[in-house]
Design a protein around this motif. Structure first.
Motif, mmCIF file in Angstrom:
data_model
loop_
_atom_site.group_PDB
_atom_site.id
_atom_site.type_symbol
_atom_site.label_atom_id
_atom_site.label_comp_id
_atom_site.label_asym_id
_atom_site.label_seq_id
_atom_site.Cartn_x
_atom_site.Cartn_y
_atom_site.Cartn_z
ATOM 1 N N LEU A 169 0.825 -1.215 0.000
ATOM 2 C CA LEU A 169 0.000 0.000 0.000
ATOM 3 C C LEU A 169 0.861 1.269 0.000
ATOM 4 N N ASP A 170 1.986 1.204 -0.732
ATOM 5 C CA ASP A 170 2.922 2.332 -0.845
ATOM 6 C C ASP A 170 3.440 2.813 0.509
ATOM 7 N N SER A 171 3.496 1.902 1.459
ATOM 8 C CA SER A 171 3.968 2.277 2.794
ATOM 9 C C SER A 171 5.484 2.162 2.916
ATOM 10 N N GLY A 172 6.121 1.503 1.940
ATOM 11 C CA GLY A 172 7.549 1.250 2.036
ATOM 12 C C GLY A 172 7.870 0.045 2.901
ATOM 13 N N ILE A 173 6.848 -0.581 3.432
ATOM 14 C CA ILE A 173 7.026 -1.749 4.299
ATOM 15 C C ILE A 173 6.724 -3.015 3.509
ATOM 16 N N GLY A 174 7.652 -3.965 3.549
ATOM 17 C CA GLY A 174 7.399 -5.261 2.940
ATOM 18 C C GLY A 174 6.488 -6.089 3.830
ATOM 19 N N THR A 175 5.526 -6.773 3.212
ATOM 20 C CA THR A 175 4.544 -7.537 3.989
ATOM 21 C C THR A 175 4.371 -8.917 3.381
ATOM 22 N N GLU A 176 4.292 -9.906 4.240
ATOM 23 C CA GLU A 176 4.081 -11.276 3.787
ATOM 24 C C GLU A 176 3.148 -11.998 4.748
ATOM 25 N N VAL A 177 2.210 -12.740 4.183
ATOM 26 C CA VAL A 177 1.298 -13.567 4.975
ATOM 27 C C VAL A 177 1.411 -14.993 4.460
ATOM 28 N N ILE A 178 1.597 -15.942 5.358
ATOM 29 C CA ILE A 178 1.661 -17.359 4.984
ATOM 30 C C ILE A 178 0.614 -18.108 5.793
ATOM 31 N N LEU A 179 -0.276 -18.813 5.098
ATOM 32 C CA LEU A 179 -1.347 -19.563 5.742
ATOM 33 C C LEU A 179 -1.202 -21.040 5.397
ATOM 34 N N GLY A 180 -1.348 -21.897 6.404
ATOM 35 C CA GLY A 180 -1.290 -23.327 6.155
ATOM 36 C C GLY A 180 -0.160 -23.989 6.918
ATOM 37 N N ARG A 181 0.200 -25.191 6.477
ATOM 38 C CA ARG A 181 1.291 -25.928 7.140
ATOM 39 C C ARG A 181 2.621 -25.362 6.657
ATOM 40 N N GLN A 182 3.522 -25.086 7.589
ATOM 41 C CA GLN A 182 4.778 -24.421 7.245
ATOM 42 C C GLN A 182 5.843 -24.733 8.297
ATOM 43 N N THR A 183 7.075 -24.410 7.971
ATOM 44 C CA THR A 183 8.164 -24.531 8.938
ATOM 45 C C THR A 183 8.533 -23.140 9.447
ATOM 46 N N LEU A 184 9.094 -23.072 10.660
ATOM 47 C CA LEU A 184 9.456 -21.803 11.287
ATOM 48 C C LEU A 184 10.939 -21.816 11.645
ATOM 49 N N ASN A 202 10.457 -30.109 12.214
ATOM 50 C CA ASN A 202 9.253 -29.599 12.865
ATOM 51 C C ASN A 202 8.395 -28.832 11.869
ATOM 52 N N ALA A 203 7.083 -29.008 11.960
ATOM 53 C CA ALA A 203 6.148 -28.255 11.122
ATOM 54 C C ALA A 203 5.013 -27.732 11.995
ATOM 55 N N PHE A 204 4.378 -26.676 11.506
ATOM 56 C CA PHE A 204 3.298 -26.010 12.249
ATOM 57 C C PHE A 204 2.208 -25.622 11.256
ATOM 58 N N THR A 205 0.980 -25.642 11.709
ATOM 59 C CA THR A 205 -0.131 -25.223 10.852
ATOM 60 C C THR A 205 -0.794 -24.002 11.464
#
Length: 504
Positions: A169-184, A202-205
């Motif tokens: 949104l032209d904020s200069g901030i990078g944004t990422e959303v990840i939904l589902g099973r993933q590793t951390l 290890n995995a997390f949902t």
């Protein structure tokens, strides 16, 4: 595959937790500060020695961070740019001579195999990814301490939908959303990590939200359910039974992780808070942990001709039960803490030798008969990079531990790295357990000295698609390791491994 640009930030002062985690994962194999020194170079880095292809593409970064594999399926299959595919296969042989675990006798050996297939389809800011992992082992028998850190056959490690935009949104901030099973993979990886040396991961949902501001700071927030690895019965694993992994729907793991870069004198800072709340379900008995873990880390990366350091402190409070038995319904008040200190120096000369001094303290339970729990819980952290190889070894864990040590790294060539380490191990509390061995002397009469350990390890990157690594570790047993109730014989322990990784 690996065609998206990565940021200068990722290659120099990583703002991405995943990339930071990968960097530390490489460091986990060959000393954290030493590998971080190499991360300051401009050219793409060699991929880490693990199943990590799904983690190499940072959507908020600008420049390539990792070298494209010399042999790769994407080019061989002439796939379009929007579709990435990679296949990794690791084979290891490991052998143990001598024992340190309770009731164990003789030696042991295992051939763990880890095969990972990663697919990702990208459509501008949206992408969908799947990572399929097969972790199996051969060579274990009825006397082997096998569990689901050694084997977890044919399952989905990740399956996610993600959105990423570098200038939201032209904020200069990078944004990422990840939904589902993933590793951390956060920070030092001591409390939350995507496993590297271990044969299962290890995995997390749940959901992860990430913000970053161009090399100044980054924040990750997440709410997840850990994924239970099945089967978790020892005999079923020896029989090679397959069972799909399942979300532990009565267990929640959440938190926030803030990274601030270059606050002065090349020092970086991290602040975090994790919350774990778990409950029993089906065939997964727990200690009903209700834990808050706040912490902070200050560090300066290694560089030629300069000192580096790392200081991490974590507290822990809440409740947990003494055992995971169904009849144990008594909640114990839990207070614990962990401290890591290290300082190093990289000599500006051929082979770039790096010497580092380390100290770790993880609190233990001072009185087994009171209503308190005081042993630090490492949550979902990794330990190989700090203490020793895991696999069928894994001699200490980050709980009830008092351990100084030192390490020397060298790099005779760009594609060849080696280290020597020496650590001493005491129990933080003599009446508490040596957790990795399952040994305890509640009277404290066996003392607190576990022994000391030396380790040699070498890694050779033949090219970006093929790596070899080998290592030898020797544990000189101390009084507790020889005299505690149910301890095996007093023979010292040797562990050797050799492994290869193909990346396509």
């Amino acid at each position: 595959m690996f065609k998206k640009p990565f940021s200068k930030l990722a290659s120099v002062n990583s703002t991405d937790t995943a990339i930071s985690g990968i960097t530390l994962a490489v460091a986990g194999m060959l000393s954290t500060p030493f590998a971080l020194a190499n991360a300051t170079t401009k050219r793409p880095a060699t991929p880490p020695f693990a199943c990590f292809s799904s983690q190499m593409n940072d959507r908020l970064a600008d420049q390539p961070r990792y070298e494209k594999p010399l042999w790769n399926l994407h080019d061989a299959l002439t796939l379009p740019d929007w579709l990435s595919i990679s296949l990794e296969q690791r084979t290891r042989y490991e052998i143990l001579d001598g024992q340190f675990r309770a009731h164990a006798q003789g030696g042991d050996q295992q051939i763990p195999l880890e095969t990972c297939l990663s697919l990702e389809a990208s459509f501008d800011a949206i992408r969908f990814g799947v990572e399929f992992l097969d972790s199996r082992q051969f060579g274990s028998d009825s006397g082997s301490p096998i569990n689901n850190t050694h084997a977890n056959e044919a399952d989905f490690l990740q399956a996610y939908l993600a959105f990423a935009q570098r200038n939201f949104l032209d904020s200069g901030i990078g944004t990422e959303v990840i939904l589902g099973r993933q590793t951390l993979n956060f920070g030092s990886r001591r409390l939350v990590a995507r496993n590297v040396f271990r044969n299962t991961i290890n995995a997390f949902t749940g959901a992860r939200l990430r913000f970053q501001d161009n090399g100044k700071w980054q924040f990750n927030g997440f709410v997840t359910m850990p994924v239970g690895r099945y089967p978790n019965d020892r005999q079923e694993m020896l029989d090679g039974k397959h069972e799909w992994d399942k979300e532990l729907y009565k267990t929640w793991f959440s938190g926030g992780f803030l990274e601030i870069y270059d606050i002065g004198w090349k020092t970086n800072a991290e602040l975090y808070l994790y919350h774990l709340s778990e409950g029993d379900q089906n065939d997964n008995a727990t200690r009903n942990r209700r834990l808050f873990t706040p912490g902070m880390r200050w560090y300066r990366k290694a560089a030629k001709g300069e000192f580096d350091f790392q200081l991490e402190t974590a507290g822990q409070f809440g409740t947990m039960r003494a055992t995971n038995e169904s009849g144990d319904g008594r909640d114990l008040d839990h207070t614990a803490w962990f401290q890591h200190v290290s300082v190093g120096y990289t000599v500006d000369m051929p082979w770039s030798p790096h010497l580092a001094l380390h100290y770790d303290y993880a609190s233990g339970d001072s009185d087994p008969n009171d209503d308190k729990s005081e042993r630090f819980d490492t949550l979902f952290g990794a330990r190989r990079f700090e203490y020793s190889p895991t696999g069928i070894y894994g001699v200490v864990a980050r709980g009830n531990l008092n351990s100084p040590g030192y390490r020397v790294n060298i790099s005779p060539r760009d594609d060849l790295q080696a280290f020597f380490s020496h650590r001493f191990f005491w129990l933080a509390e003599s009446r508490d357990s040596w957790t990795a061995a399952g040994l305890r002397d509640a009277s404290g009469a066996s003392g607190d000295y576990l022994g000391h350990q030396i380790e040699l390890s070498t890694r050779w990157n033949v090219n970006s698609s093929l790596n070899f690594e080998t290592g030898w570790t020797h544990l000189f047993k101390g009084g507790f390791a020889r005299d505690a109730p149910n301890a095996p014989d007093g023979q010292d322990v040797d562990y050797f491994y050799v492994q290869s990784l193909f990346r396509f």
